[in-house]
Design a protein around this motif. Structure first.
Motif, PDB file in Angstrom:
ATOM      1  N   THR A   1       0.651  -1.419   0.070  1.00 53.08           N
ATOM      2  CA  THR A   1       0.198   0.034   0.304  1.00 53.08           C
ATOM      3  C   THR A   1       0.768   1.347  -0.021  1.00 53.08           C
ATOM      4  O   THR A   1       1.579   0.877   0.737  1.00 53.08           O
ATOM      5  CB  THR A   1      -1.064   0.045   0.992  1.00 53.08           C
ATOM      6  OG1 THR A   1      -1.888  -1.151   0.779  1.00 53.08           O
ATOM      7  CG2 THR A   1      -1.575   1.212   1.062  1.00 53.08           C
TER       8      THR A   1
ATOM      9  N   HIS B   1       1.010   4.829   0.723  1.00 48.89           N
ATOM     10  CA  HIS B   1       0.281   5.965   1.050  1.00 48.89           C
ATOM     11  C   HIS B   1       0.304   7.597   0.547  1.00 48.89           C
ATOM     12  O   HIS B   1       1.460   7.464   0.832  1.00 48.89           O
ATOM     13  CB  HIS B   1       0.020   6.007   2.501  1.00 48.89           C
ATOM     14  CG  HIS B   1      -0.046   4.708   4.134  1.00 48.89           C
ATOM     15  ND1 HIS B   1      -1.225   4.441   3.969  1.00 48.89           N
ATOM     16  CD2 HIS B   1       0.757   4.076   3.855  1.00 48.89           C
ATOM     17  CE1 HIS B   1      -1.843   3.738   4.002  1.00 48.89           C
ATOM     18  NE2 HIS B   1      -0.310   3.113   4.007  1.00 48.89           N
ATOM     19  N   PRO B   2      -0.255   8.298   1.234  1.00 49.08           N
ATOM     20  CA  PRO B   2      -0.194   9.839   0.648  1.00 49.08           C
ATOM     21  C   PRO B   2       0.866   9.957   1.896  1.00 49.08           C
ATOM     22  O   PRO B   2       1.452  10.118   2.306  1.00 49.08           O
ATOM     23  CB  PRO B   2      -0.887  10.134   0.553  1.00 49.08           C
ATOM     24  CG  PRO B   2      -2.751   9.731   0.911  1.00 49.08           C
ATOM     25  CD  PRO B   2      -1.864   8.357   1.403  1.00 49.08           C
TER      26      PRO B   2
ATOM     27  N   SER C   1       4.249   9.697  -2.845  1.00 49.06           N
ATOM     28  CA  SER C   1       2.724  10.152  -2.949  1.00 49.06           C
ATOM     29  C   SER C   1       2.588  11.059  -3.362  1.00 49.06           C
ATOM     30  O   SER C   1       2.113  11.846  -2.155  1.00 49.06           O
ATOM     31  CB  SER C   1       1.530   8.590  -3.112  1.00 49.06           C
ATOM     32  OG  SER C   1       0.385   9.140  -4.059  1.00 49.06           O
TER      33      SER C   1
ATOM     34  N   ALA D   1      -0.309  11.957  -4.612  1.00 44.31           N
ATOM     35  CA  ALA D   1      -2.485  11.496  -4.630  1.00 44.31           C
ATOM     36  C   ALA D   1      -2.552  11.348  -3.220  1.00 44.31           C
ATOM     37  O   ALA D   1      -2.220  11.232  -2.070  1.00 44.31           O
ATOM     38  CB  ALA D   1      -2.531  10.106  -4.646  1.00 44.31           C
ATOM     39  N   GLU D   2      -3.891  11.985  -2.934  1.00 38.70           N
ATOM     40  CA  GLU D   2      -5.124  12.033  -2.221  1.00 38.70           C
ATOM     41  C   GLU D   2      -5.475  10.756  -1.416  1.00 38.70           C
ATOM     42  O   GLU D   2      -5.776  10.868   0.014  1.00 38.70           O
ATOM     43  CB  GLU D   2      -5.759  12.643  -2.084  1.00 38.70           C
ATOM     44  CG  GLU D   2      -5.400  14.350  -2.475  1.00 38.70           C
ATOM     45  CD  GLU D   2      -6.954  15.287  -2.723  1.00 38.70           C
ATOM     46  OE1 GLU D   2      -7.751  15.013  -2.876  1.00 38.70           O
ATOM     47  OE2 GLU D   2      -6.109  16.720  -3.325  1.00 38.70           O
ATOM     48  N   ASP D   3      -4.825  10.035  -2.223  1.00 37.77           N
ATOM     49  CA  ASP D   3      -5.536   8.562  -1.708  1.00 37.77           C
ATOM     50  C   ASP D   3      -5.112   7.189  -1.707  1.00 37.77           C
ATOM     51  O   ASP D   3      -3.715   7.846  -2.154  1.00 37.77           O
ATOM     52  CB  ASP D   3      -7.003   7.900  -2.311  1.00 37.77           C
ATOM     53  CG  ASP D   3      -6.534   7.992  -3.358  1.00 37.77           C
ATOM     54  OD1 ASP D   3      -5.672   8.702  -4.021  1.00 37.77           O
ATOM     55  OD2 ASP D   3      -7.627   7.726  -4.649  1.00 37.77           O
ATOM     56  N   THR D   4      -4.691   6.450  -1.271  1.00 33.27           N
ATOM     57  CA  THR D   4      -3.643   5.099  -0.976  1.00 33.27           C
ATOM     58  C   THR D   4      -3.763   4.595  -2.311  1.00 33.27           C
ATOM     59  O   THR D   4      -5.087   4.053  -3.516  1.00 33.27           O
ATOM     60  CB  THR D   4      -3.920   3.756   0.025  1.00 33.27           C
ATOM     61  OG1 THR D   4      -5.357   3.259  -0.624  1.00 33.27           O
ATOM     62  CG2 THR D   4      -3.889   4.601   0.888  1.00 33.27           C
ATOM     63  N   LYS D   5      -2.676   4.195  -2.679  1.00 29.49           N
ATOM     64  CA  LYS D   5      -2.301   3.052  -4.444  1.00 29.49           C
ATOM     65  C   LYS D   5      -2.135   1.720  -3.515  1.00 29.49           C
ATOM     66  O   LYS D   5      -1.594   1.224  -2.792  1.00 29.49           O
ATOM     67  CB  LYS D   5      -1.430   4.157  -5.467  1.00 29.49           C
ATOM     68  CG  LYS D   5      -2.001   5.523  -5.303  1.00 29.49           C
ATOM     69  CD  LYS D   5      -1.580   5.659  -6.576  1.00 29.49           C
ATOM     70  CE  LYS D   5      -2.716   6.878  -7.374  1.00 29.49           C
ATOM     71  NZ  LYS D   5      -3.075   6.839  -8.662  1.00 29.49           N
ATOM     72  N   THR D   6      -2.087   0.833  -4.379  1.00 30.67           N
ATOM     73  CA  THR D   6      -2.207  -0.773  -4.435  1.00 30.67           C
ATOM     74  C   THR D   6      -0.502  -1.025  -5.114  1.00 30.67           C
ATOM     75  O   THR D   6      -0.688  -1.211  -6.212  1.00 30.67           O
ATOM     76  CB  THR D   6      -2.853  -0.831  -3.809  1.00 30.67           C
ATOM     77  OG1 THR D   6      -3.818  -0.976  -3.033  1.00 30.67           O
ATOM     78  CG2 THR D   6      -2.377  -2.826  -3.559  1.00 30.67           C
TER      79      THR D   6
END
Length: 188
Positions: free
Chosen positions: A114, A116-117, A179, A181-186
């Motif tokens: 995962t 995270h931002p 990251s 990004a405002e949300d998590t990525k996997t």
């Protein structure tokens, strides 16, 4: 561990004086700080055992462990719990050391990482060196970064891709991913 095996394997002695060949990760660690991750199934205790007295400290994003001597006893103590197949370890050694971990290879499809931002310490649980564009299986944000011990890469966008001092992710090495990004990525 027997060193008379092909790269990527080790032999262990069984109780009945026979040998079993199993998968292994061997990593040459330099004196001082090393960024490490594992592509064999292992935990913090396995890494501590493989380091022995050559290890001084292990840091993860959420914990640490250090090798101490107290009242004539030598042991590892600390709070590190992260799996080195998911998150990077920073390992400080007292001298150059060849560290070997034995176990089954990690199945990356069963070991999601995962992102995270902001900053996430990530493992690279693959057995082959891979171009960053191929290793990152989601669309990064313009300005995302990957930092390794010896350099960094910056994501410039869909048409330009990644650029910087590192172009590939290397087995046994750990990385930091920044990251935007405002949300998590996997990573899968």
């Amino acid at each position: 561990v027997n060193v008379f095996c092909a790269d990527g394997y080790a032999a262990i002695t069984n109780d009945n004086a026979t040998w079993t060949v199993i998968e292994a990760l061997t990593r040459n660690l330099e004196e001082g700080w090393n960024w490490f991750s594992s592509y064999v199934v292992a935990d913090a205790e396995d890494v501590q055992e493989a380091l022995g007295e050559n290890g001084l400290q292990i840091k993860s994003q959420l914990g640490f462990s250090q090798y101490i001597e107290y009242n004539g006893m030598k042991f590892w103590d600390g709070t590190i719990t992260e799996n080195p197949s998911v998150g990077m370890y920073m390992i400080k050694t007292s001298q150059a050391h060849e560290m070997t971990l034995v176990g089954n290879h990690v199945d990356p499809s069963q070991t999601p990482i995962t992102i995270h931002p902001d900053w996430t310490w990530i493992a690279y649980p693959m057995t082959v060196e891979t171009n960053i564009s191929d290793a990152i299986d989601f669309t990064p944000e313009v300005g995302d970064q990957i930092k390794g011990r010896n350099g960094f890469a910056y994501y410039f966008g869909e048409h330009t891709g990644w650029g910087g001092e590192i172009n590939t992710l290397v087995p046994g090495h750990g990385y930091m991913y920044h990251s935007l990004a405002e949300d998590t990525k996997t990573l899968k």
